[in-house]
Motif scaffolding. Structure first.
Motif, PDB file in Angstrom:
ATOM      1  N   UNK A 358      15.522  55.685 -44.357  1.00 36.99           N
ATOM      2  CA  UNK A 358      16.471  55.959 -45.446  1.00 36.99           C
ATOM      3  C   UNK A 358      16.993  54.694 -46.118  1.00 36.99           C
ATOM      4  N   UNK A 359      17.179  53.617 -45.354  1.00 36.56           N
ATOM      5  CA  UNK A 359      17.661  52.368 -45.950  1.00 36.56           C
ATOM      6  C   UNK A 359      16.599  51.754 -46.852  1.00 36.56           C
ATOM      7  N   UNK A 360      15.366  51.692 -46.382  1.00 37.19           N
ATOM      8  CA  UNK A 360      14.288  51.145 -47.208  1.00 37.19           C
ATOM      9  C   UNK A 360      14.117  51.988 -48.467  1.00 37.19           C
ATOM     10  N   UNK A 361      14.285  53.303 -48.351  1.00 37.86           N
ATOM     11  CA  UNK A 361      14.200  54.147 -49.542  1.00 37.86           C
ATOM     12  C   UNK A 361      15.201  53.734 -50.597  1.00 37.86           C
ATOM     13  N   UNK A 362      16.423  53.504 -50.190  1.00 34.19           N
ATOM     14  CA  UNK A 362      17.469  53.112 -51.142  1.00 34.19           C
ATOM     15  C   UNK A 362      17.222  51.721 -51.719  1.00 34.19           C
ATOM     16  N   UNK A 363      16.891  50.757 -50.836  1.00 31.00           N
ATOM     17  CA  UNK A 363      16.736  49.380 -51.300  1.00 31.00           C
ATOM     18  C   UNK A 363      15.476  49.200 -52.130  1.00 31.00           C
ATOM     19  N   UNK A 364      14.402  49.894 -51.768  1.00 28.66           N
ATOM     20  CA  UNK A 364      13.171  49.819 -52.564  1.00 28.66           C
ATOM     21  C   UNK A 364      13.411  50.385 -53.955  1.00 28.66           C
ATOM     22  N   UNK A 365      14.149  51.491 -54.045  1.00 28.20           N
ATOM     23  CA  UNK A 365      14.455  52.064 -55.356  1.00 28.20           C
ATOM     24  C   UNK A 365      15.231  51.073 -56.211  1.00 28.20           C
ATOM     25  N   UNK A 366      16.164  50.351 -55.598  1.00 30.09           N
ATOM     26  CA  UNK A 366      16.932  49.340 -56.342  1.00 30.09           C
ATOM     27  C   UNK A 366      16.015  48.220 -56.828  1.00 30.09           C
ATOM     28  N   UNK A 367      15.125  47.757 -55.964  1.00 31.37           N
ATOM     29  CA  UNK A 367      14.245  46.652 -56.366  1.00 31.37           C
ATOM     30  C   UNK A 367      13.281  47.087 -57.461  1.00 31.37           C
ATOM     31  N   UNK A 368      12.791  48.308 -57.385  1.00 30.17           N
ATOM     32  CA  UNK A 368      11.826  48.788 -58.382  1.00 30.17           C
ATOM     33  C   UNK A 368      12.493  49.080 -59.718  1.00 30.17           C
ATOM     34  N   UNK A 369      13.602  49.800 -59.698  1.00 31.37           N
ATOM     35  CA  UNK A 369      14.215  50.262 -60.941  1.00 31.37           C
ATOM     36  C   UNK A 369      15.204  49.268 -61.538  1.00 31.37           C
ATOM     37  N   UNK A 370      15.918  48.522 -60.703  1.00 26.24           N
ATOM     38  CA  UNK A 370      16.946  47.614 -61.201  1.00 26.24           C
ATOM     39  C   UNK A 370      16.454  46.186 -61.349  1.00 26.24           C
ATOM     40  N   UNK A 371      15.185  45.940 -60.922  1.00 30.65           N
ATOM     41  CA  UNK A 371      14.591  44.605 -61.052  1.00 30.65           C
ATOM     42  C   UNK A 371      15.440  43.542 -60.363  1.00 30.65           C
ATOM     43  N   UNK A 372      15.828  43.851 -59.153  1.00 30.86           N
ATOM     44  CA  UNK A 372      16.607  42.920 -58.357  1.00 30.86           C
ATOM     45  C   UNK A 372      15.852  42.648 -57.060  1.00 30.86           C
ATOM     46  N   UNK A 373      16.277  41.595 -56.378  1.00 33.04           N
ATOM     47  CA  UNK A 373      15.774  41.312 -55.041  1.00 33.04           C
ATOM     48  C   UNK A 373      16.944  41.467 -54.071  1.00 33.04           C
ATOM     49  N   UNK A 374      16.796  42.330 -53.107  1.00 32.43           N
ATOM     50  CA  UNK A 374      17.859  42.604 -52.155  1.00 32.43           C
ATOM     51  C   UNK A 374      17.807  41.557 -51.049  1.00 32.43           C
ATOM     52  N   UNK A 375      18.904  40.870 -50.864  1.00 27.75           N
ATOM     53  CA  UNK A 375      18.937  39.781 -49.886  1.00 27.75           C
ATOM     54  C   UNK A 375      18.610  40.249 -48.473  1.00 27.75           C
ATOM     55  N   UNK A 376      19.030  41.455 -48.108  1.00 30.13           N
ATOM     56  CA  UNK A 376      18.743  41.970 -46.776  1.00 30.13           C
ATOM     57  C   UNK A 376      17.246  41.999 -46.480  1.00 30.13           C
ATOM     58  N   UNK A 377      16.434  42.136 -47.528  1.00 29.28           N
ATOM     59  CA  UNK A 377      14.989  42.236 -47.353  1.00 29.28           C
ATOM     60  C   UNK A 377      14.270  40.902 -47.486  1.00 29.28           C
ATOM     61  N   UNK A 378      14.997  39.856 -47.804  1.00 28.36           N
ATOM     62  CA  UNK A 378      14.377  38.550 -48.075  1.00 28.36           C
ATOM     63  C   UNK A 378      13.471  38.048 -46.953  1.00 28.36           C
TER      64      UNK A 378
END
Length: 392
Positions: A358-378
């Protein structure tokens, strides 16, 4: 503003510790094709669809029936180093959010785990490791055999030298949970196509234009590769190398039984859980097994062994044994994110997919749609293998 209160927290807004802006071109990202209908693909499809993306989820057989179905599905944050532990602990909370959003439909069992050690030397080591986890804010309550027996009176805790109740942890029926999440993704507008096989990619000018499948061609602006152990083969079609290692595990499944335990039992002999449908699942360890025998006779023998922990198991009929091939990157840590040189191909592969889904689902959606890089995934980008650096 993104879903769930996640905002663009760039340095200009004073909260740059969460997101960083990507610098690749702002190409279209309306159409997202997800290859793989396991726990990761299902969660990404759900989050993208809820945010209004045009999502197509492709699955070779049926959602949740591949590697996901053969997972022990223990949701926990007993991970090293600290960054991985933190990611996993946030992952547990993401499951709670998903449980609330699906209004209790998820076949998840909260209540934590009971772990105990009988070897004195090992008990000392585990005590120190758990003390570190507790210092990181992970609630672990030491217990003796009498205290554990009050929580799980059907179990035996003979020879206990060290015991602990990990209150935040849970277990889930992996296939059942995936089916629930896929149903909610469909309700949010995602298309789910199965059975279907990806046969090729339509690449032009360094961009993804579509995906070729046995059901026809599907246009795509972004391809998410979330197909477990098939990830390297699909990624290779785009010239992307995803290094996985083979790791097999055997699980014994019983027929449905009366409610007997309400927590995970992590014993010196093996692990036991009971699903909400009454079935027990048990296995010897979480490492690679050398014996891949899935005969009923082997399962019956194993249940007799586990009867020393849970006496009722000695009389339970074996329904099946499953051989699961864990999705294990070469260094043991998750792979999540856009591949270098491919700003429209998002790669995911991880053994901890059940905890992190569920966390990867949320963060991946942010990276794909919002064109951001999530620090937690760095620390978990595919590029670390090319750079020769280890995940943290």
């Amino acid at each position: 503003q993104a879903e769930d209160g996640i905002r663009d927290r760039s340095p200009s807004r004073g909260l740059g510790d969460v997101y960083k802006r990507q610098r690749h071109p702002r190409a279209r990202r309306d159409r997202v094709v997800i290859a793989g209908g396991g726990i990761i693909g299902a969660n990404i499809a759900y989050r993208l669809a809820r945010r209004g993306a045009d999502v197509t989820l492709l699955e070779r057989s049926a959602p949740g029936t591949g590697t996901t179905a053969n997972s022990f599905a223990w949701i926990n944050a007993k991970k090293q180093p600290r960054a991985y532990h933190t990611l996993s602990q946030v992952g547990i909370e993401a499951w709670r959010v998903m449980d609330q959003e699906t209004k209790g439909e998820l076949p998840i069992v909260w209540g934590g785990s009971l772990e105990w050690i009988t070897d004195a030397t090992l008990a000392g080591r585990i005590t120190e490791v758990n003390r570190q986890y507790a210092g990181w804010g992970y609630p672990l309550r030491p217990m003796d055999a009498e205290q554990m027996a009050k929580l799980e009176p059907a179990a035996r805790f003979d020879g206990l030298r060290y015991g602990v109740h990990a209150e935040l942890e849970a277990s889930v029926d992996p296939q059942g949970a995936t089916e629930v999440i896929v149903a909610h993704a469909k309700a949010a507008g995602a298309r789910v196509v199965h059975p279907v096989t990806v046969t090729g990619l339509d690449l032009a000018g360094g961009r993804v234009r579509g995906v070729r499948t046995t059901a026809g061609d599907i246009g795509a602006d972004v391809l998410v590769i979330a197909c477990g152990n098939d990830t390297p083969a699909l990624a290779k079609l785009a010239g992307i190398d995803v290094p996985l290692t083979r790791s097999a595990g055997i699980l014994v499944h019983t027929t449905p039984q009366p409610a007997t335990i309400s927590r995970l039992l992590l014993s010196p002999l093996g692990q036991i859980k009971q699903k909400r449908n009454g079935r027990f699942v048990t296995g010897a360890d979480f490492g690679n097994t050398a014996n891949e025998d899935t005969s009923i006779a082997r399962g019956e023998q194993f249940l007799q062994r586990m009867a020393a922990v849970l006496p009722a198991m000695g009389k339970m009929p074996v329904e099946k044994l499953t051989l699961g091939l864990r999705v294990l990157p070469k260094d043991g840590f998750p792979i999540v994110g856009f591949a270098d040189g491919h700003p429209d191909i998002y790669v995911t592969a991880m053994h901890s997919g059940m905890t992190l889904g569920p966390l990867v689902g949320r963060l991946a959606a942010a990276e794909i749609l919002d064109r951001v890089e999530v620090d937690l995934l760095a620390p978990y980008r595919l590029s670390r293998f090319a750079a020769g650096t280890a995940a943290r």
